[in-house]
Each structure stands twice: as structure tokens, then as C-alpha cells.
Scaffold this motif. Structure first.
Motif, PDB file in Angstrom:
ATOM      1  N   THR A   1      -9.956 -34.513  13.637  1.00  8.53           N
ATOM      2  CA  THR A   1     -10.300 -35.431  12.545  1.00  8.53           C
ATOM      3  C   THR A   1      -9.257 -36.527  12.402  1.00  8.53           C
ATOM      4  O   THR A   1      -9.588 -37.712  12.240  1.00  8.53           O
ATOM      5  CB  THR A   1     -10.424 -34.651  11.226  1.00  8.53           C
ATOM      6  N   LEU A   2      -7.978 -36.140  12.472  1.00 12.28           N
ATOM      7  CA  LEU A   2      -6.914 -37.144  12.379  1.00 12.28           C
ATOM      8  C   LEU A   2      -6.956 -38.116  13.555  1.00 12.28           C
ATOM      9  O   LEU A   2      -6.755 -39.327  13.382  1.00 12.28           O
ATOM     10  CB  LEU A   2      -5.554 -36.456  12.313  1.00 12.28           C
TER      11      LEU A   2
ATOM     12  N   TRP B   1      -9.809 -40.539  13.031  1.00 17.31           N
ATOM     13  CA  TRP B   1      -9.471 -41.553  12.022  1.00 17.31           C
ATOM     14  C   TRP B   1      -8.506 -42.590  12.592  1.00 17.31           C
ATOM     15  O   TRP B   1      -8.649 -43.787  12.336  1.00 17.31           O
ATOM     16  CB  TRP B   1      -8.848 -40.877  10.804  1.00 17.31           C
TER      17      TRP B   1
ATOM     18  N   GLY C   1     -10.832 -45.456  13.117  1.00 16.62           N
ATOM     19  CA  GLY C   1     -10.618 -46.232  11.904  1.00 16.62           C
ATOM     20  C   GLY C   1      -9.602 -47.340  12.053  1.00 16.62           C
ATOM     21  O   GLY C   1      -9.839 -48.478  11.630  1.00 16.62           O
ATOM     22  N   THR C   2      -8.451 -47.017  12.668  1.00 17.69           N
ATOM     23  CA  THR C   2      -7.375 -48.013  12.761  1.00 17.69           C
ATOM     24  C   THR C   2      -7.455 -48.831  14.040  1.00 17.69           C
ATOM     25  O   THR C   2      -7.457 -50.070  14.002  1.00 17.69           O
ATOM     26  CB  THR C   2      -6.003 -47.312  12.685  1.00 17.69           C
TER      27      THR C   2
ATOM     28  N   VAL D   1     -15.550 -44.014  13.222  1.00 11.83           N
ATOM     29  CA  VAL D   1     -14.815 -42.749  13.083  1.00 11.83           C
ATOM     30  C   VAL D   1     -15.649 -41.576  13.591  1.00 11.83           C
ATOM     31  O   VAL D   1     -15.156 -40.710  14.325  1.00 11.83           O
ATOM     32  CB  VAL D   1     -14.402 -42.543  11.617  1.00 11.83           C
TER      33      VAL D   1
ATOM     34  N   GLY E   1      -3.303 -44.560   5.297  1.00 11.41           N
ATOM     35  CA  GLY E   1      -3.764 -43.783   6.439  1.00 11.41           C
ATOM     36  C   GLY E   1      -2.676 -43.583   7.479  1.00 11.41           C
ATOM     37  O   GLY E   1      -2.474 -42.472   7.982  1.00 11.41           O
TER      38      GLY E   1
END
Length: 294
Positions: free
Chosen positions: A49-50, A53, A57-58, A93, A227
Motif C-alpha cells: 500500500t505504501l 501510494w 500518488g507521488t 494508486v 505523504g
């Protein structure tokens, strides 16, 4: 056809977008490396999950938005539909997370890598064009089919390489080099897709509704900052492979020790323990007054 400027503020926005993609890729690769050493399914899900993300996400979505800050169309303002913009972030994500789950569960193989790369690449392309569909301006947006297909191919190749690196890269210098390469691939896919777009202005200029870039910038920057800080804290707080090996070694030493330690007699410097009368409850204290005369 309206004139499009992809670098309204010069090289500031592409430089920042590349930096974000490299930062997110590096954090994602480090988190992905923890998936291989996780001891339980819950830990693998947590690190997956990390990693999703960080990369989705980033490295991908935030890079896309930062590059869009420098995007301008002559003769019209640009606004964004907030729900569609949020949906594009979720697509990125989730797509990366599913791709990591495909290649990270079971035995790593070429079939899993290709399947994960195809799914993740399609998700990244869907994120990009969903984000573009969130734009609101006084004009009709068209896309060149050839360049759209090329951007999707770049996305699939970049996603496949990213998943392969996530499953194989372990050392710090290799992670840095891989993150730099992933940053080039992600930015290449974005600007290839942007070059496929053309805008045809409307005859009548109406009011453009939606959120402006300045309105979205603050919450997105805060989300990125918190984040990144959260990812760094999670990485620093988690035990490394060396820590787990040291804990296992200490545990093995403890198992070798006897269950109960043997009692060690206390020192008796004045010889009180040899006087048995002192050891019996109720015994009179010895004195010379009762001794018989010699």
C-alpha cells in the motif's frame, strides 16, 4: 486551433515534476523492497500500500498535476472538475497497487511481470487521460490517435520496468539510478500524451466552471508533504533485515541458557553462617556468662 503552451513558467514546472517523480519512485522502490522481506501477509499488504501510494500518488499523479501548472491555452482560462481529478489520483494508486500485487505474490516470473506491467501501464494511461478530461475550458479538445497510442505504449513499458525494478533492486545506489530512470519514463509518457492534444476554441465564450489551479495547489501540496513525511517515518521506524537478524541471534542465545539460574551463595566474610545457633529461630544469643568455669 488555439495555441498551446506547455511551459508557461519556463523550466520550473517540468523540473519540479521530474523531481517529484524521482522522489516518489525512490520511496516506492524502498517500500517495495520491504515486500520481499516481510514475514506475514499483513506486512506485505502494508508495504504494498505504501509503495502504491509513493509510486502512483507521488511519482505519477502529483508529477502530472505539477506539470499541468505550466499548461496554458491562449484565449481561455482552465479549470478542473474536482471529483474527476480525485478519481484520476485514485486510478493511479489502485493501478500501481494491483500491479505490485500481481508481481509480488507467489513466485516472480516473466508472465506475472508482463501481466502486471500491462495492467499498471493501462491504469497510468487511464489516469492521465482522466485527468485531462477533468479540464474545463472554452474549447473542444481533440487528440492525435498516433501519439495517444505511443503514450500508452510508453506507459506500459515504463510500468513494466518499474515493477521489475521494484522486485529486483535492493541496494541504495541502484535504487537512486532506478528512480532517475523511472522519472524520465513517467515524464516522457506525460508530455507525449500532452503533445497529442489540440484545442479548438468555441465561437461563443461562456463561463468556465470548476476549481482553479491555485485552489487545488494548496491541498495537493499538503497531501504530498504529509505523504512523504509519513513514508519516511514508516521506513525509519520499521526494522531492517539487519535488525531482524540481530533479534533472531539474541533470541537463539537466550534459548541456550538454562531455564532456571542456579542460586549463588552470598559471601560470609565474618563467618556468621557457621554459627548454627544464629540460624535457629528462638535460640538464645551466645554469651560467655553461662560458660562453666575453667
Amino acid at each position: 486551433m488555439a495555441e498551446i503552451n506547455h511551459f508557461e513558467y519556463g523550466w520550473i514546472t517540468p523540473a519540479l515534476s521530474y523531481a517529484l517523480s524521482v522522489l516518489g519512485s525512490a520511496l516506492g522502490l524502498i517500500c517495495a523492497s520491504r515486500i520481499r522481506t516481510a514475514g506475514s501477509a499483513g506486512q506485505r499488504a502494508w508495504w504494498g500500500t505504501l509503495a502504491a501510494w509513493a509510486i502512483g500518488g507521488t511519482a505519477i499523479w502529483t508529477m502530472h498535476f505539477m506539470a499541468m501548472l505550466g499548461f496554458a491555452v491562449e484565449g481561455t482560462r482552465i479549470r478542473y472538475d474536482v471529483p474527476i481529478t480525485v478519481a484520476s489520483a485514485l486510478i493511479a494508486v489502485v493501478a500501481v497497487g494491483i500491479g505490485l500485487a500481481i508481481v509480488g505474490t507467489g513466485r516472480f516470473s516473466a508472465v506475472r511481470l508482463v501481466a502486471g506491467g500491462l495492467f499498471t501501464g493501462a491504469g497510468v494511461a487511464a489516469m492521465h487521460y482522466t485527468g485531462m478530461a477533468a479540464m474545463r475550458l472554452n474549447g473542444r479538445i481533440d487528440y492525435d490517435t498516433t501519439r495517444v497510442v505511443l503514450s500508452v505504449v510508453i506507459a506500459v513499458v515504463a510500468a513494466t520496468v518499474a515493477l521489475w525494478l521494484a522486485m529486483t533492486v535492493r541496494r541504495g545506489l541502484a535504487i537512486v539510478g532506478s528512480a532517475l530512470l523511472m522519472g524520465v519514463a513517467v515524464n516522457g509518457m506525460h508530455f507525449t500524451g500532452m503533445s497529442a492534444m489540440s484545442v479548438h476554441p468555441h465561437t461563443r465564450q461562456g463561463e468556465v466552471t470548476g476549481a482553479g489551479v491555485s485552489t487545488l495547489l494548496v491541498p495537493i501540496v499538503l497531501a504530498v508533504v504529509f505523504g512523504v513525511v509519513g513514508l519516511v517515518y514508516a521506513l525509519l521506524a520499521a526494522p531492517t533485515a539487519e535488525d531482524r537478524a540481530a533479534a533472531a541471534y539474541v533470541g537463539s542465545l537466550r534459548e541456550r541458557e538454562p531455564a532456571e539460574a542456579t542460586a549463588v551463595a552470598a559471601p560470609d566474610p565474618v563467618g556468621l553462617r557457621t554459627r548454627s545457633t544464629l540460624g535457629s529461630p528462638g535460640a538464645p544469643f551466645p554469651t560467655r556468662r553461662n560458660d562453666p568455669p575453667r
